[in-house]
Structure formats: C-alpha cells, structure tokens
Design an enzyme around this catalytic site. Structure first.
Site, PDB file in Angstrom:
ATOM      1  CE  LYS A  11      39.405 -22.520  35.317  1.00 41.38           C
ATOM      2  NZ  LYS A  11      38.888 -23.742  35.985  1.00 41.38           N
ATOM      3  CE1 TYR A  51      43.728 -26.184  36.842  1.00 38.75           C
ATOM      4  CE2 TYR A  51      43.649 -26.560  34.470  1.00 38.75           C
ATOM      5  CZ  TYR A  51      43.251 -25.844  35.595  1.00 38.75           C
ATOM      6  OH  TYR A  51      42.364 -24.784  35.471  1.00 38.75           O
ATOM      7  CG  PHE A  59      38.421 -33.287  38.573  1.00 43.38           C
ATOM      8  CD1 PHE A  59      39.314 -32.271  38.257  1.00 43.38           C
ATOM      9  CD2 PHE A  59      38.320 -33.686  39.903  1.00 43.38           C
ATOM     10  CE1 PHE A  59      40.085 -31.657  39.242  1.00 43.38           C
ATOM     11  CE2 PHE A  59      39.085 -33.077  40.893  1.00 43.38           C
ATOM     12  CZ  PHE A  59      39.969 -32.068  40.567  1.00 43.38           C
ATOM     13  NE  ARG A  87      42.175 -19.762  45.501  1.00 42.29           N
ATOM     14  CZ  ARG A  87      42.001 -20.970  44.970  1.00 42.29           C
ATOM     15  NH1 ARG A  87      42.326 -21.194  43.702  1.00 42.29           N
ATOM     16  NH2 ARG A  87      41.503 -21.943  45.674  1.00 42.29           N
ATOM     17  CB  THR A  93      36.167 -24.927  43.255  1.00 43.73           C
ATOM     18  OG1 THR A  93      37.379 -24.593  43.940  1.00 43.73           O
ATOM     19  CG2 THR A  93      36.497 -25.710  41.997  1.00 43.73           C
ATOM     20  NE  ARG A 104      36.173 -20.398  39.809  1.00 40.12           N
ATOM     21  CZ  ARG A 104      37.194 -20.995  40.421  1.00 40.12           C
ATOM     22  NH1 ARG A 104      37.179 -21.149  41.745  1.00 40.12           N
ATOM     23  NH2 ARG A 104      38.231 -21.427  39.720  1.00 40.12           N
ATOM     24  CG  ASN A 114      35.598 -23.054  37.698  1.00 38.54           C
ATOM     25  OD1 ASN A 114      36.341 -22.941  36.719  1.00 38.54           O
ATOM     26  ND2 ASN A 114      35.984 -23.622  38.820  1.00 38.54           N
ATOM     27  CG  HIS A 117      44.007 -21.084  37.491  1.00 36.43           C
ATOM     28  ND1 HIS A 117      43.996 -22.194  38.302  1.00 36.43           N
ATOM     29  CD2 HIS A 117      45.218 -20.487  37.666  1.00 36.43           C
ATOM     30  CE1 HIS A 117      45.162 -22.272  38.933  1.00 36.43           C
ATOM     31  NE2 HIS A 117      45.925 -21.253  38.558  1.00 36.43           N
ATOM     32  CD  GLU A 128      49.179 -22.076  39.442  1.00 36.46           C
ATOM     33  OE1 GLU A 128      48.660 -20.940  39.368  1.00 36.46           O
ATOM     34  OE2 GLU A 128      48.683 -23.007  40.099  1.00 36.46           O
TER      35      GLU A 128
HETATM   36  P1  IDP Z   1      40.277 -23.888  41.956  1.00 36.94           P
HETATM   37  O1  IDP Z   1      40.223 -23.582  40.474  1.00 36.94           O
HETATM   38  O2  IDP Z   1      39.152 -23.213  42.694  1.00 36.94           O
HETATM   39  O3  IDP Z   1      41.621 -23.630  42.568  1.00 36.94           O
HETATM   40  P2  IDP Z   1      40.929 -26.718  42.104  1.00 36.94           P
HETATM   41  O4  IDP Z   1      40.489 -27.619  43.217  1.00 36.94           O
HETATM   42  O5  IDP Z   1      42.353 -26.322  42.051  1.00 36.94           O
HETATM   43  O6  IDP Z   1      39.963 -25.440  42.107  1.00 36.94           O
HETATM   44  O7  IDP Z   1      40.538 -27.444  40.738  1.00 36.94           O
HETATM   45  C1  IDP Z   1      41.007 -26.958  39.498  1.00 36.94           C
HETATM   46  C2  IDP Z   1      39.859 -26.927  38.520  1.00 36.94           C
HETATM   47  O8  IDP Z   1      39.437 -28.270  38.283  1.00 36.94           O
HETATM   48  C3  IDP Z   1      38.621 -26.210  39.047  1.00 36.94           C
HETATM   49  O9  IDP Z   1      38.625 -24.821  38.795  1.00 36.94           O
HETATM   50  C4  IDP Z   1      37.505 -26.906  38.304  1.00 36.94           C
HETATM   51  O10 IDP Z   1      37.287 -26.329  37.014  1.00 36.94           O
HETATM   52  C5  IDP Z   1      38.050 -28.323  38.135  1.00 36.94           C
HETATM   53  N1  IDP Z   1      37.494 -29.220  39.169  1.00 36.94           N
HETATM   54  C6  IDP Z   1      37.837 -29.241  40.478  1.00 36.94           C
HETATM   55  N2  IDP Z   1      37.150 -30.176  41.154  1.00 36.94           N
HETATM   56  C7  IDP Z   1      36.358 -30.770  40.222  1.00 36.94           C
HETATM   57  C8  IDP Z   1      35.399 -31.828  40.292  1.00 36.94           C
HETATM   58  O11 IDP Z   1      35.120 -32.406  41.345  1.00 36.94           O
HETATM   59  N3  IDP Z   1      34.777 -32.147  39.123  1.00 36.94           N
HETATM   60  C9  IDP Z   1      35.028 -31.536  37.949  1.00 36.94           C
HETATM   61  N4  IDP Z   1      35.929 -30.534  37.842  1.00 36.94           N
HETATM   62  C10 IDP Z   1      36.585 -30.159  38.961  1.00 36.94           C
HETATM   63 MG    MG Z   2      43.417 -24.595  42.234  1.00 36.12          MG
END
Ligand code: IDP
Ligand code: MG
Length: 151
Positions: A11, A51, A59, A87, A93, A104, A114, A117, A128
């Site tokens: 990212k 997304y 968010f 993963r 996350t 991470r 973080n 992706h 994707e």
């Molecule tokens: P992932 O990247 O671990 O699969 P997802 O739940 O798919 O996590 O969320 C996508 C991205 O959205 C995350 O990597 C993170 O950067 C952001 N994100 C997820 N949950 C939150 C939140 O509660 N607050 C702010 N950003 C979030």
């Molecule tokens: Mg995800």
C-alpha cells in the site's frame, strides 16, 4: 493444498516508507513466485471496486482516500496455499495484534497504515486480480537458467 495465485498490494505507506523491497524479499524468500507486478496509483473507482465489501462501513471513505493517495505496488503471488500463506505472513489487520515476525507485526503503524493487502479467499483473489492485471500480464516463471549459463 493447491497451487493458488493471490493479490498482494504494497500500500502507499509501504512505498512511501521504502518497505517494498522488504516485503517483496519476504515473498521471494518464502518460495512464492511473483507472476505479475506493477506500480500504479489507483483511481477512486478502482479503489471502491477493490474494497467493495467494506462499502458502508465507517472507515470506507478514509480507506479509499488513503489507498488512492499515492503509488502502490501490486503483485500476483503464486504458490501452494499462497492465499492463506500470505495472510499469515502479512499478519492480523491491526498491527497491535499482528503476530511478531509478521509484516504488520514488525512494521505496521496503525490499522489504516498496515502496509499490505492480501486476498482473503479464492473468490476474492480471482475478483481482485482482475482489477489490477489484464490476463496477458501474467508471466510464466518456468525459466531454465542452465541453458543460458552453458557456454
Ligand atoms: P485485511 O486488510 O486484514 O483483510 P479488512 O477487514 O479487509 O482487513 O479491511 C481492509 C483494510 O481496511 C484494512 O487492511 C485496514 O487498512 C482498513 N480497516 C479495516 N478495519 C478498519 C477500522 O476499523 N478502522 C480503520 N481502518 C480499517
Ligand atoms: Mg480484507
């Protein structure tokens, strides 16, 4: 396990902090194979498509704003069980709870920053990968160096 291809994004925070080499190096050392790779800056439309599952969450707008804010590096990563394997390598996350040793866990700053992706399932990976790569952009990595070393 099966041979799988997953979408990995370094990212904009990873590009900005100079961590692309660290991330790509970990992928290579793990033994996974990169079959496509591109640096690009996402449009809002592409970011919302990528997304889409998060549309409506609090968010979502911030996520789209951040992912479009600078260049990212997209990779197609192939290997046995690569979707779950990546993963695990990426970590949870939230960097605060990501396992020590994960990308991470070692380098992530906040849940928004973080770094990486990774597709979360076979269906997500297929969906994707199409957003980031055309079918003709995947290369074959069956490259026999012995032929080129021989004199
Ligand atoms: P992932 O990247 O671990 O699969 P997802 O739940 O798919 O996590 O969320 C996508 C991205 O959205 C995350 O990597 C993170 O950067 C952001 N994100 C997820 N949950 C939150 C939140 O509660 N607050 C702010 N950003 C979030
Ligand atoms: Mg995800």
């Amino acid at each position: 396990m099966a041979l799988e291809t997953t979408l990995i994004l370094c990212k904009p925070d990873a590009v900005s902090r100079g961590l692309v080499g660290e991330i790509v190096g970990r992928i290579e050392r793990r033994g996974y194979v990169i079959t496509a790779m591109r640096m690009m800056q996402l449009t809002g439309d592409k970011a919302r498509e990528h997304y889409a599952e998060h549309n409506g969450k609090p968010f979502f707008q911030g996520l789209v704003d951040f992912i479009t804010s600078g260049p990212l590096v997209a990779l197609a990563v192939e290997g046995e069980g690569a979707i779950e394997g990546m993963r695990q390598m990426i970590g949870a996350t939230n960097p605060l709870t990501a396992a020590p040793g994960s990308i991470r866990g070692e380098f992530g700053q906040t849940i928004g920053l973080n770094l990486v992706h990774g597709s979360d399932s076979k269906g997500s990976a297929e969906r994707e990968l199409k957003i980031f790569f055309n079918a003709n952009e995947f290369v074959s990595r069956k490259h026999d160096l012995a032929k080129w070393l021989a004199d």
